[in-house]
Design an enzyme around this catalytic site. Structure first.
Site, short mmCIF file in Angstrom:
data_model
loop_
_atom_site.label_atom_id
_atom_site.label_comp_id
_atom_site.label_asym_id
_atom_site.label_seq_id
_atom_site.Cartn_x
_atom_site.Cartn_y
_atom_site.Cartn_z
N ALA A 33 0.83 -1.21 0.00
CA ALA A 33 0.00 0.00 0.00
C ALA A 33 0.86 1.25 0.00
O ALA A 33 0.58 2.22 -0.72
CB ALA A 33 -0.94 -0.01 1.21
N GLU A 56 10.71 3.40 6.92
CA GLU A 56 10.59 1.95 7.11
C GLU A 56 11.47 1.51 8.28
O GLU A 56 12.68 1.78 8.30
CB GLU A 56 11.00 1.22 5.84
CG GLU A 56 11.19 -0.29 5.97
CD GLU A 56 9.98 -1.01 6.54
OE1 GLU A 56 10.15 -1.78 7.51
OE2 GLU A 56 8.86 -0.79 6.02
N GLU A 82 -2.31 -14.51 -4.45
CA GLU A 82 -3.16 -15.00 -5.53
C GLU A 82 -3.80 -13.78 -6.20
O GLU A 82 -4.42 -12.96 -5.53
CB GLU A 82 -4.26 -15.91 -4.96
CG GLU A 82 -3.72 -17.09 -4.18
CD GLU A 82 -4.76 -17.74 -3.29
OE1 GLU A 82 -4.58 -18.93 -2.95
OE2 GLU A 82 -5.74 -17.06 -2.91
N TYR A 201 -16.57 -10.99 0.42
CA TYR A 201 -15.79 -11.89 -0.43
C TYR A 201 -16.68 -12.58 -1.47
O TYR A 201 -16.34 -12.68 -2.64
CB TYR A 201 -15.08 -12.94 0.42
CG TYR A 201 -13.60 -12.65 0.64
CD1 TYR A 201 -12.64 -13.32 -0.08
CD2 TYR A 201 -13.19 -11.72 1.58
CE1 TYR A 201 -11.29 -13.07 0.12
CE2 TYR A 201 -11.85 -11.46 1.80
CZ TYR A 201 -10.90 -12.14 1.06
OH TYR A 201 -9.56 -11.88 1.26
N VAL A 250 8.43 4.65 13.01
CA VAL A 250 7.46 5.65 13.43
C VAL A 250 6.72 5.12 14.65
O VAL A 250 6.13 4.04 14.61
CB VAL A 250 6.47 5.97 12.29
CG1 VAL A 250 5.39 6.93 12.77
CG2 VAL A 250 7.21 6.56 11.10
N THR A 508 -5.90 -8.96 0.17
CA THR A 508 -5.60 -9.04 -1.25
C THR A 508 -4.61 -7.94 -1.60
O THR A 508 -4.58 -6.88 -0.96
CB THR A 508 -6.85 -8.87 -2.13
OG1 THR A 508 -7.41 -7.56 -1.91
CG2 THR A 508 -7.90 -9.93 -1.83
N SER A 512 -4.79 -3.43 -0.75
CA SER A 512 -3.69 -2.56 -0.33
C SER A 512 -3.44 -1.47 -1.35
O SER A 512 -3.31 -0.28 -1.01
CB SER A 512 -2.42 -3.39 -0.13
OG SER A 512 -2.52 -4.21 1.01
#
Length: 591
Positions: A33, A56, A82, A201, A250, A508, A512
């Protein structure tokens, strides 16, 4: 920000957003994301790359989309990805990301050609009795009563599903069917998880119901997700001069919140163990990856178990979200998701075969040679009679560019980590990599006299424990996850699996990436539509097709009906006789 469909806007390039040259961006985390947000900032937002900062805490980018060989330990893939042909945001972005393997083509081109030339499908979805085909044979094997339970959930308003569990709607008519075996192992749902997520879903993938039993609905990357997806995105961003700050954790974001406006004012970080603060103006945009499905994950080795660490760490993703959520009710309720790791954990293990001794047992089940470079299992093979509810898969080999050509990587996962194994009489969470491999070898039919030697000398296995991997499936209500851009937010957005965006489904890659695109487009007011979630749930053809496929080809009119229902059906059919409606129902074998 607005949604669009069709290709009119899909190929359009937006004008440069007003004032973007005076703005900077700080992105918390470097998962899918976060990287997506950075890509849209420089591609469509046209922000200068050097003004985009990715913070990060670890040494590499990618978040949960990992794939790495650890020295003296082995290959590790905590999970797999997937993909679906209607991941609209994913393909919107990846058509712009250059391949790092083939000059002159995009990641989307590379992926499209691969899956066209080598389409995915499974030749054995489940086994029993130590490697025998369970002969699910593409059938859902669900009763009329079970089908009606699914239909009832499908049509229940979302508002009535808040804080409800799947078990509030399904009983053994569903839970005892092949449908549930396929579903729970493919998506990692448990009976106690959110009924709302289950419904979302079903609606999201209604066009793929027929492809669930044999995985024809799925598509996979050539290599592991890190090398096939994350690395090309990182290279793309580096080409724009985007700033990656590794080793920067962070710990909190401070806000000034009133009834009308909410402004991010400061980011608190630990840089190389030292506290620092980044002061923000309204021109500094902050993108926050809150929570984290792989928080507290731990790795074992061939001869050591993976520790089960459940305590929320100071400065981790859950702790940061708790501090943020305490500042305003619209920032969500993290403890709805992370309060009980016993309901959210599962384990995976990466098995590297070191010689050819195990390969014949693999071939016997998947009916393919894993060394052809093509589809192998075509998705997970579930061990139906495993007390751990173990599944395993082999994607195209090699899974790593530097992987030895005669070694095969197998990904094993299990949902019940607290149950004793069938061969190794210990819970999975207490097992070493070797012991997990022994349990897997037992279930693929290796003679018991050879199991321990093979696990010790013909394979290297690395286990991973993930206490919060299913946290986003916990029963929830609207407001428990913050909106991607909360009402009144001036310069910040939330990203990832614990941010709220309509209609799409968590766990999925598309979810994101969608949050990243929506965040950028909203905060920069990008004048181009975000592609809407694929609308198969509104397509009568997909609904009719799914209705028949779910009942293994049996026509809905053949369900058991009482006399009054039969009379009503007969009357209705007479009314549509000779019309296009009758033609449509016959085309999809409804009548």
């Amino acid at each position: 920000m607005y949604y669009s469909s069709g290709n009119y806007e899909a190929f359009a390039r937006p004008k440069k957003p007003e004032g973007v040259d005076n703005k900077s961006a700080y992105i918390v985390g470097s998962g899918l994301a976060a990287l997506t947000a950075a890509c849209y900032l420089v591609r469509d937002g046209q922000m200068k790359g050097e003004r985009v900062h990715i913070l990060e805490k670890g040494p590499t980018a990618g978040g949960a989309c990992d794939g790495w060989k650890f020295e003296n330990i082995g290959y590790v893939m905590r999970g797999g990805r997937e993909m679906d042909n209607h991941f609209e945001v994913m393909w919107d972005l990846f058509h712009s990301i250059p391949s790092i393997e083939t000059e002159g083509v995009s990641v989307l081109d590379e992926y499209y050609w691969l899956n066209k030339a080598d389409p995915n499908y499974s030749l054995c979805r489940a086994t029993v009795n130590r490697g025998e085909d369970a002969h699910t044979d593409g059938k859902f094997d669900i009763s009329d009563k079970g089908a009606m339970e699914i239909m009832k959930l499908f049509f229940t308003p979302n508002e009535e599903l808040q804080d409800k569990r799947i078990s509030d709607f399904f009983d053994d008519e569903v839970f005892g069917s092949n449908f549930w075996l396929y579903w729970r192992t493919m998506f990692a749902f448990e009976n106690w998880h959110s009924a709302l997520e289950m419904k979302l879903y079903i609606q999201r993938y209604i066009h793929h119901i027929g492809g669930l039993p044999d995985f024809t609905a799925l598509r996979f990357t050539k290599y592991n997700q890190y090398e096939s997806m994350i690395l090309p995105m990182v290279k793309y961003l580096e080409g724009f001069g985007v700033q990656f700050h590794f080793g920067v954790q962070v710990t909190n974001v401070e806000f000034d919140c009133t009834a009308e406006r909410k402004v991010a004012k400061r980011i608190d970080v630990l840089r190389d163990g030292k506290s620092e603060a980044i002061d923000l103006t309204e021109n500094d945009l902050v993108f926050i990856t809150n929570g984290g499905c792989v928080e507290n994950s731990s790795m074992g080795s061939q001869n050591t178990p993976a520790p089960y660490n459940t305590e929320i760490k100071e400065g981790g993703g859950w702790d940061m979200w708790r501090k943020i959520a305490a500042q305003d009710p619209s920032f969500g309720h993290p403890d709805k998701f992370c309060y009980d790791p016993e309901q959210t954990n599962w384990m995976s293990a990466t098995v590297e075969t070191l010689d050819q001794r195990i390969i014949p047992y693999i071939k016997n089940i998947c009916k393919r040679d894993p060394f052809t470079g093509k589809v192998v299992t075509g998705g997970i093979v579930t061990v139906k009679d495993s007390s751990w509810l173990m599944s395993w898969t082999i994607n195209r080999q090699p899974q790593f560019r530097q992987q030895p050509k005669d070694h095969c990587l197998v990904w094993v996962y299990a949902l019940f980590t607290d149950k004793p194994g069938d061969y190794v009489k210990k819970p999975m969470r207490e097992c070493t990599g070797k012991e997990i491999c022994m349990e897997w070898l037992y279930h693929i039919g290796v003679p018991e006299s050879e199991i321990e030697d093979m696990a010790a000398n013909s394979a290297n296995t690395v286990p991973v424990m993930m206490p919060y991997i299913d946290a986003f499936f916990m029963p929830r209500a609207y407001g428990d996850r913050p909106k991607v851009v909360p009402d009144g937010a001036v310069n910040f957005a939330f990203l990832g699996q614990f941010a709220e965006t309509p209609r799409d489904t968590i766990f999925t890659t598309e979810y994101s990436m969608r949050t990243g695109m929506e965040a950028v487009y909203t905060l920069l007011n990008v004048d181009r539509g975000v592609p809407e979630v694929w609308g198969s749930v509104y397509d009568v053809r997909d609904l009719l097709d799914a209705t028949v496929k779910l009942r293994d080809g049996k026509k809905p009119i053949d369900m058991e009906l009482n006399l009054v229902e039969k009379m009503v059906l007969k009357k209705a059919l007479s009314k549509i006789h000779g019309t296009d409606i009758e033609k449509l129902l016959k085309e999809y074998q409804v009548i």
